[in-house]
Motif scaffolding. Structure first.
Motif, PDB file in Angstrom:
ATOM      1  N   GLY A   1       0.774  -1.228   0.000  1.00  0.00           N
ATOM      2  CA  GLY A   1       0.000   0.000   0.000  1.00  0.00           C
ATOM      3  C   GLY A   1       0.804   1.276   0.000  1.00  0.00           C
TER       4      GLY A   1
ATOM      5  N   PHE B   1      -6.439  -5.322   6.987  1.00  0.00           N
ATOM      6  CA  PHE B   1      -5.151  -5.321   6.301  1.00  0.00           C
ATOM      7  C   PHE B   1      -3.989  -5.118   7.256  1.00  0.00           C
ATOM      8  CE2 PHE B   1      -8.370  -3.720   3.338  1.00  0.00           C
ATOM      9  CZ  PHE B   1      -8.288  -4.725   2.386  1.00  0.00           C
TER      10      PHE B   1
ATOM     11  N   GLN C   1      -0.912  -3.294   8.593  1.00  0.00           N
ATOM     12  CA  GLN C   1      -0.684  -1.853   8.596  1.00  0.00           C
ATOM     13  C   GLN C   1       0.725  -1.510   8.146  1.00  0.00           C
ATOM     14  OE1 GLN C   1      -3.227   0.552   9.131  1.00  0.00           O
ATOM     15  NE2 GLN C   1      -4.057  -1.416   8.544  1.00  0.00           N
TER      16      GLN C   1
ATOM     17  N   VAL D   1      -1.330   7.444   4.359  1.00  0.00           N
ATOM     18  CA  VAL D   1      -2.588   6.949   4.899  1.00  0.00           C
ATOM     19  C   VAL D   1      -2.635   5.457   4.601  1.00  0.00           C
ATOM     20  CG1 VAL D   1      -3.926   9.091   4.773  1.00  0.00           C
ATOM     21  CG2 VAL D   1      -3.877   7.578   2.815  1.00  0.00           C
ATOM     22  N   SER D   2      -2.983   4.717   5.602  1.00  0.00           N
ATOM     23  CA  SER D   2      -2.927   3.273   5.485  1.00  0.00           C
ATOM     24  C   SER D   2      -4.338   2.701   5.521  1.00  0.00           C
ATOM     25  CB  SER D   2      -2.088   2.751   6.653  1.00  0.00           C
ATOM     26  OG  SER D   2      -1.928   1.383   6.553  1.00  0.00           O
ATOM     27  N   LEU D   3      -4.599   1.830   4.590  1.00  0.00           N
ATOM     28  CA  LEU D   3      -5.919   1.213   4.524  1.00  0.00           C
ATOM     29  C   LEU D   3      -6.022   0.162   5.614  1.00  0.00           C
ATOM     30  CD1 LEU D   3      -8.514   1.033   2.823  1.00  0.00           C
ATOM     31  CD2 LEU D   3      -7.378  -0.651   1.415  1.00  0.00           C
ATOM     32  N   MET D   4      -7.047   0.266   6.442  1.00  0.00           N
ATOM     33  CA  MET D   4      -7.180  -0.656   7.571  1.00  0.00           C
ATOM     34  C   MET D   4      -8.149  -1.783   7.308  1.00  0.00           C
ATOM     35  SD  MET D   4      -7.345   1.018  11.211  1.00  0.00           S
ATOM     36  CE  MET D   4      -7.160  -0.620  11.826  1.00  0.00           C
ATOM     37  N   GLU D   5      -9.313  -1.397   6.817  1.00  0.00           N
ATOM     38  CA  GLU D   5     -10.393  -2.355   6.786  1.00  0.00           C
ATOM     39  C   GLU D   5     -11.336  -2.047   5.632  1.00  0.00           C
ATOM     40  OE1 GLU D   5     -12.285  -3.235  10.780  1.00  0.00           O
ATOM     41  OE2 GLU D   5     -14.039  -2.770   9.556  1.00  0.00           O
ATOM     42  N   MET D   6     -11.911  -3.086   5.074  1.00  0.00           N
ATOM     43  CA  MET D   6     -12.924  -2.931   4.039  1.00  0.00           C
ATOM     44  C   MET D   6     -14.057  -3.883   4.343  1.00  0.00           C
ATOM     45  SD  MET D   6     -11.156  -3.028   0.351  1.00  0.00           S
ATOM     46  CE  MET D   6     -10.838  -1.560  -0.561  1.00  0.00           C
TER      47      MET D   6
END
Lengths: 179, 146
Positions: A15, A148, A150, A156-161
Protein backbone atom coordinates in the motif's frame (compact mmCIF):
# COMPACT_ATOMS: atom_id res chain seq x y z
CA UNK A 1 22.88 -7.81 -23.93
CA UNK A 2 19.87 -5.64 -24.47
CA UNK A 3 18.40 -3.80 -21.54
CA UNK A 4 16.18 -0.94 -20.47
CA UNK A 5 16.64 1.09 -17.33
CA UNK A 6 14.35 3.52 -15.58
CA UNK A 7 15.03 5.65 -12.52
CA UNK A 8 12.46 6.81 -9.99
CA UNK A 9 10.10 3.97 -10.58
CA UNK A 10 7.99 3.16 -7.59
CA UNK A 11 6.96 -0.28 -6.60
CA UNK A 12 3.87 -0.99 -4.61
CA UNK A 13 4.77 -2.52 -1.25
CA UNK A 14 1.85 -3.09 1.05
CA UNK A 15 0.00 0.00 0.00
CA UNK A 16 2.90 2.41 -0.05
CA UNK A 17 5.01 3.27 -3.03
CA UNK A 18 8.75 2.85 -2.63
CA UNK A 19 10.97 4.49 -5.22
CA UNK A 20 13.80 2.71 -6.90
CA UNK A 21 15.41 1.79 -10.18
CA UNK A 22 13.91 -0.66 -12.56
CA UNK A 23 16.06 -2.60 -14.96
CA UNK A 24 14.81 -4.89 -17.65
CA UNK A 25 17.25 -7.39 -19.11
CA UNK A 26 16.85 -10.24 -21.56
CA UNK A 27 15.94 -12.61 -18.77
CA UNK A 28 14.63 -10.66 -15.85
CA UNK A 29 13.06 -7.54 -14.40
CA UNK A 30 14.99 -6.16 -11.47
CA UNK A 31 13.78 -3.44 -9.15
CA UNK A 32 16.08 -1.97 -6.51
CA UNK A 33 14.79 0.22 -3.72
CA UNK A 34 16.54 3.60 -3.35
CA UNK A 35 15.92 3.67 0.38
CA UNK A 36 16.60 0.17 1.60
CA UNK A 37 18.56 -1.33 -1.28
CA UNK A 38 16.12 -4.20 -1.34
CA UNK A 39 16.07 -6.02 -4.67
CA UNK A 40 13.09 -7.67 -6.31
CA UNK A 41 13.88 -9.89 -9.21
CA UNK A 42 11.31 -11.37 -11.51
CA UNK A 43 12.55 -13.73 -14.17
CA UNK A 44 10.77 -13.26 -17.46
CA UNK A 45 9.63 -16.88 -17.50
CA UNK A 46 7.59 -16.28 -14.36
CA UNK A 47 5.40 -13.64 -15.96
CA UNK A 48 1.99 -14.75 -17.01
CA UNK A 49 0.75 -11.42 -18.22
CA UNK A 50 1.95 -7.86 -18.47
CA UNK A 51 -0.25 -4.79 -18.70
CA UNK A 52 0.21 -1.10 -18.59
CA UNK A 53 -2.12 1.24 -16.78
CA UNK A 54 -2.53 4.89 -17.44
CA UNK A 55 -2.38 7.29 -14.52
CA UNK A 56 -2.33 11.05 -14.39
CA UNK A 57 0.95 12.15 -15.93
CA UNK A 58 2.59 8.73 -15.95
CA UNK A 59 1.88 5.11 -16.54
CA UNK A 60 2.30 1.94 -14.56
CA UNK A 61 3.39 -1.59 -15.31
CA UNK A 62 1.36 -4.44 -13.95
CA UNK A 63 2.86 -7.90 -13.90
CA UNK A 64 0.83 -10.92 -12.97
CA UNK A 65 3.01 -13.94 -12.32
CA UNK A 66 2.35 -17.60 -12.91
CA UNK A 67 2.48 -18.21 -9.16
CA UNK A 68 -0.53 -15.92 -8.73
CA UNK A 69 1.22 -12.86 -7.32
CA UNK A 70 0.91 -9.33 -8.55
CA UNK A 71 3.70 -6.79 -9.00
CA UNK A 72 3.11 -3.17 -9.85
CA UNK A 73 5.48 -0.43 -10.85
CA UNK A 74 4.60 3.18 -11.49
CA UNK A 75 6.17 6.39 -12.65
CA UNK A 76 7.01 5.68 -16.29
CA UNK A 77 7.07 8.98 -18.12
CA UNK A 78 7.93 7.93 -21.63
CA UNK A 79 5.89 6.29 -24.28
CA UNK A 80 4.65 2.86 -23.34
CA UNK A 81 5.59 1.61 -26.80
CA UNK A 82 9.26 1.32 -25.89
CA UNK A 83 8.39 -0.96 -23.01
CA UNK A 84 5.84 -2.90 -25.04
CA UNK A 85 8.39 -3.52 -27.79
CA UNK A 86 10.89 -4.80 -25.25
CA UNK A 87 8.37 -7.20 -23.77
CA UNK A 88 7.49 -8.49 -27.17
CA UNK A 89 11.03 -8.91 -28.35
CA UNK A 90 12.59 -10.48 -25.28
CA UNK A 91 9.78 -12.00 -23.28
CA UNK A 92 7.42 -12.83 -26.14
CA UNK A 93 4.64 -11.07 -24.25
CA UNK A 94 2.10 -8.61 -25.49
CA UNK A 95 1.86 -5.71 -23.07
CA UNK A 96 -1.70 -4.56 -23.36
CA UNK A 97 -3.46 -1.71 -21.66
CA UNK A 98 -5.57 -2.58 -18.66
CA UNK A 99 -7.95 0.27 -18.28
CA UNK A 100 -9.12 1.26 -14.83
CA UNK A 101 -12.66 2.13 -13.96
CA UNK A 102 -13.11 5.84 -13.34
CA UNK A 103 -16.83 5.64 -12.74
CA UNK A 104 -16.71 6.24 -9.03
CA UNK A 105 -19.20 3.53 -8.12
CA UNK A 106 -19.10 1.40 -5.02
CA UNK A 107 -20.83 -1.56 -6.63
CA UNK A 108 -19.47 -4.12 -9.02
CA UNK A 109 -18.18 -7.66 -9.09
CA UNK A 110 -15.44 -9.23 -7.06
CA UNK A 111 -13.23 -11.63 -8.98
CA UNK A 112 -10.35 -13.74 -7.79
CA UNK A 113 -7.34 -14.70 -9.79
CA UNK A 114 -4.33 -16.18 -8.07
CA UNK A 115 -3.69 -14.16 -4.92
CA UNK A 116 -5.49 -11.14 -6.27
CA UNK A 117 -8.93 -9.85 -5.47
CA UNK A 118 -10.15 -7.48 -8.09
CA UNK A 119 -13.15 -5.21 -7.83
CA UNK A 120 -14.55 -4.75 -11.29
CA UNK A 121 -17.11 -2.24 -12.49
CA UNK A 122 -18.52 -3.00 -15.93
CA UNK A 123 -15.55 -5.21 -16.89
CA UNK A 124 -13.04 -2.60 -15.83
CA UNK A 125 -11.01 -2.96 -12.67
CA UNK A 126 -11.49 -0.27 -10.05
CA UNK A 127 -8.93 -1.68 -7.63
CA UNK A 128 -6.98 -4.80 -6.83
CA UNK A 129 -5.93 -6.21 -3.50
CA UNK A 130 -3.27 -8.85 -3.02
CA UNK A 131 -4.46 -11.40 -0.51
CA UNK A 132 -1.03 -11.20 1.13
CA UNK A 133 -2.02 -7.73 2.36
CA UNK A 134 -4.99 -9.13 4.23
CA UNK A 135 -4.37 -9.89 7.89
CA UNK A 136 -7.82 -11.16 8.70
CA UNK A 137 -11.02 -11.99 6.92
CA UNK A 138 -14.40 -12.40 8.54
CA UNK A 139 -17.64 -13.52 7.08
CA UNK A 140 -20.95 -12.35 8.40
CA UNK A 141 -24.45 -12.38 7.08
CA UNK A 142 -24.25 -10.87 3.59
CA UNK A 143 -20.96 -9.37 4.59
CA UNK A 144 -17.25 -9.92 4.24
CA UNK A 145 -14.74 -7.93 6.26
CA UNK A 146 -11.13 -7.68 5.23
CA UNK A 147 -8.55 -6.32 7.61
CA UNK A 148 -5.15 -5.32 6.30
CA UNK A 149 -1.62 -5.37 7.60
CA UNK A 150 -0.68 -1.85 8.60
CA UNK A 151 2.10 0.02 6.93
CA UNK A 152 3.32 3.17 8.60
CA UNK A 153 5.39 4.07 5.54
CA UNK A 154 2.17 4.95 3.76
CA UNK A 155 0.85 8.44 4.54
CA UNK A 156 -2.59 6.95 4.90
CA UNK A 157 -2.93 3.27 5.49
CA UNK A 158 -5.92 1.21 4.52
CA UNK A 159 -7.18 -0.66 7.57
CA UNK A 160 -10.39 -2.36 6.79
CA UNK A 161 -12.92 -2.93 4.04
CA UNK A 162 -16.40 -4.30 4.29
CA UNK A 163 -18.35 -5.71 1.42
CA UNK A 164 -22.02 -6.33 1.07
CA UNK A 165 -22.61 -9.59 -0.77
CA UNK A 166 -25.98 -10.45 -2.25
CA UNK A 167 -27.48 -13.60 -0.74
CA UNK A 168 -27.63 -15.52 -3.99
CA UNK A 169 -23.93 -15.62 -4.55
CA UNK A 170 -22.17 -18.70 -3.23
CA UNK A 171 -18.76 -18.12 -4.75
CA UNK A 172 -18.03 -15.51 -2.13
CA UNK A 173 -16.89 -18.03 0.42
CA UNK A 174 -13.62 -18.11 -1.51
CA UNK A 175 -11.81 -15.39 0.44
CA UNK A 176 -12.37 -17.21 3.70
CA UNK A 177 -11.04 -20.45 2.28
CA UNK A 178 -8.00 -18.69 0.92
CA UNK A 179 -6.58 -18.28 4.40
CA UNK B 1 -42.85 8.73 -14.21
CA UNK B 2 -42.59 8.36 -10.48
CA UNK B 3 -40.84 4.98 -10.73
CA UNK B 4 -37.87 6.25 -12.65
CA UNK B 5 -37.48 9.20 -10.32
CA UNK B 6 -37.03 6.85 -7.43
CA UNK B 7 -34.11 5.03 -8.96
CA UNK B 8 -30.86 6.36 -7.62
CA UNK B 9 -29.04 8.03 -10.43
CA UNK B 10 -25.86 6.28 -11.50
CA UNK B 11 -23.61 9.24 -11.46
CA UNK B 12 -20.24 8.81 -13.06
CA UNK B 13 -17.10 10.43 -11.64
CA UNK B 14 -14.76 10.57 -14.61
CA UNK B 15 -15.12 9.58 -18.22
CA UNK B 16 -11.44 8.82 -18.55
CA UNK B 17 -8.20 9.02 -16.63
CA UNK B 18 -7.49 12.38 -18.32
CA UNK B 19 -10.16 14.02 -16.19
CA UNK B 20 -8.48 12.93 -12.98
CA UNK B 21 -6.98 15.88 -11.13
CA UNK B 22 -3.22 16.36 -11.30
CA UNK B 23 -2.80 16.91 -7.61
CA UNK B 24 0.16 15.74 -5.57
CA UNK B 25 -2.22 14.00 -3.15
CA UNK B 26 -3.41 11.70 -5.91
CA UNK B 27 0.12 10.76 -6.88
CA UNK B 28 1.26 10.39 -3.28
CA UNK B 29 -1.62 8.06 -2.58
CA UNK B 30 -3.40 10.24 -0.10
CA UNK B 31 -7.07 10.99 0.02
CA UNK B 32 -8.14 13.77 -2.30
CA UNK B 33 -11.51 15.44 -2.58
CA UNK B 34 -12.25 16.70 -6.09
CA UNK B 35 -14.82 19.44 -5.64
CA UNK B 36 -15.33 19.97 -9.35
CA UNK B 37 -16.30 16.38 -10.09
CA UNK B 38 -17.73 15.78 -6.60
CA UNK B 39 -15.54 12.76 -6.15
CA UNK B 40 -13.35 11.39 -3.41
CA UNK B 41 -10.18 9.73 -4.63
CA UNK B 42 -9.04 7.04 -2.24
CA UNK B 43 -5.76 5.17 -2.37
CA UNK B 44 -6.27 1.41 -2.50
CA UNK B 45 -3.03 -0.55 -2.68
CA UNK B 46 -1.23 1.72 -5.07
CA UNK B 47 -4.20 2.82 -7.13
CA UNK B 48 -6.05 6.10 -6.82
CA UNK B 49 -9.68 4.98 -6.89
CA UNK B 50 -12.50 7.46 -7.44
CA UNK B 51 -15.76 7.25 -5.52
CA UNK B 52 -18.54 9.63 -6.40
CA UNK B 53 -19.93 11.65 -3.50
CA UNK B 54 -23.39 10.16 -4.14
CA UNK B 55 -22.09 6.71 -3.11
CA UNK B 56 -21.01 7.95 0.32
CA UNK B 57 -23.55 7.65 3.08
CA UNK B 58 -21.66 9.09 6.00
CA UNK B 59 -18.20 9.42 7.42
CA UNK B 60 -16.73 9.41 10.89
CA UNK B 61 -13.40 10.26 12.35
CA UNK B 62 -11.73 9.29 15.58
CA UNK B 63 -8.43 9.82 17.28
CA UNK B 64 -7.03 6.98 19.34
CA UNK B 65 -3.55 7.26 20.76
CA UNK B 66 -1.05 8.07 18.04
CA UNK B 67 -3.47 7.46 15.19
CA UNK B 68 -6.35 9.15 13.43
CA UNK B 69 -8.97 6.93 11.84
CA UNK B 70 -11.32 7.88 9.06
CA UNK B 71 -14.21 5.60 8.30
CA UNK B 72 -16.29 6.05 5.16
CA UNK B 73 -19.63 4.30 4.90
CA UNK B 74 -21.14 3.76 1.49
CA UNK B 75 -24.71 3.25 0.44
CA UNK B 76 -25.57 -0.39 -0.06
CA UNK B 77 -28.70 -2.53 -0.17
CA UNK B 78 -29.95 -3.69 3.17
CA UNK B 79 -29.13 -0.50 4.98
CA UNK B 80 -31.91 1.69 6.19
CA UNK B 81 -32.34 4.80 4.16
CA UNK B 82 -34.20 7.87 5.20
CA UNK B 83 -36.92 9.29 2.98
CA UNK B 84 -34.85 12.19 1.83
CA UNK B 85 -32.10 9.90 0.60
CA UNK B 86 -34.81 7.75 -0.96
CA UNK B 87 -34.68 5.52 -3.94
CA UNK B 88 -33.74 2.00 -4.78
CA UNK B 89 -30.59 0.47 -6.15
CA UNK B 90 -30.36 -0.07 -9.85
CA UNK B 91 -28.42 -3.29 -9.36
CA UNK B 92 -28.96 -4.96 -6.00
CA UNK B 93 -27.27 -8.17 -7.19
CA UNK B 94 -23.85 -6.59 -7.37
CA UNK B 95 -21.25 -6.70 -4.64
CA UNK B 96 -21.12 -3.42 -2.78
CA UNK B 97 -18.23 -1.85 -1.01
CA UNK B 98 -19.84 -1.00 2.29
CA UNK B 99 -17.18 0.60 4.33
CA UNK B 100 -13.56 1.57 4.18
CA UNK B 101 -11.33 2.66 7.06
CA UNK B 102 -8.02 4.51 6.88
CA UNK B 103 -5.44 5.05 9.56
CA UNK B 104 -2.80 7.74 9.79
CA UNK B 105 -0.13 8.73 12.28
CA UNK B 106 -0.65 11.91 14.31
CA UNK B 107 2.99 12.61 14.97
CA UNK B 108 5.29 14.50 12.67
CA UNK B 109 8.51 13.01 11.41
CA UNK B 110 11.46 15.39 11.50
CA UNK B 111 11.34 17.52 8.36
CA UNK B 112 7.64 17.05 7.75
CA UNK B 113 5.54 20.18 7.52
CA UNK B 114 2.45 18.53 8.87
CA UNK B 115 1.57 15.19 10.40
CA UNK B 116 0.33 12.48 8.02
CA UNK B 117 -3.05 12.55 9.73
CA UNK B 118 -3.68 16.11 8.51
CA UNK B 119 -4.63 14.53 5.18
CA UNK B 120 -7.44 12.59 6.86
CA UNK B 121 -8.57 15.73 8.69
CA UNK B 122 -8.72 17.71 5.46
CA UNK B 123 -10.50 14.88 3.66
CA UNK B 124 -13.05 14.65 6.47
CA UNK B 125 -13.81 18.36 6.27
CA UNK B 126 -14.00 18.47 2.48
CA UNK B 127 -16.12 15.33 2.12
CA UNK B 128 -18.64 16.88 4.54
CA UNK B 129 -18.59 20.09 2.54
CA UNK B 130 -19.06 18.48 -0.88
CA UNK B 131 -21.67 16.11 0.50
CA UNK B 132 -23.66 19.00 1.94
CA UNK B 133 -23.58 20.87 -1.34
CA UNK B 134 -24.55 17.76 -3.30
CA UNK B 135 -27.47 16.99 -0.98
CA UNK B 136 -28.74 20.55 -1.12
CA UNK B 137 -28.68 20.48 -4.89
CA UNK B 138 -30.42 17.11 -5.02
CA UNK B 139 -33.14 18.38 -2.71
CA UNK B 140 -33.61 21.47 -4.87
CA UNK B 141 -33.92 19.33 -7.98
CA UNK B 142 -36.50 17.15 -6.28
CA UNK B 143 -38.49 20.21 -5.32
CA UNK B 144 -38.50 21.43 -8.90
CA UNK B 145 -39.76 18.06 -10.10
CA UNK B 146 -42.63 17.98 -7.61
Amino acid sequence: MDFLEFSSISSEQRGSMATGRLKLTNEAIIWKSDKTGKVDEISSGEIECANYQRFVGHFGLRLFLKNGTLHRFQGFKEDEKKLADFFKKHYKLEMLEKELSMRGWNWGNVNFKGDVLSFDINDKTAFEVSISNVSQCNQGKNEITLEFHQNDDAPVSLMEMRYHIPTTESSETDPVENF
Amino acid sequence: GKESEKVRKSTVSYKSVNQMPREPEVKDLKLYVDKKYETVIMPIFGLPVPFHISTIKNISQSVEGDYTYLRINFFHPGATMSKTEGGTYSNPDATFLKEITYRSINTKEPGEISAPSSNLNTAFRLIKEVQKRFKTREAEEREKED
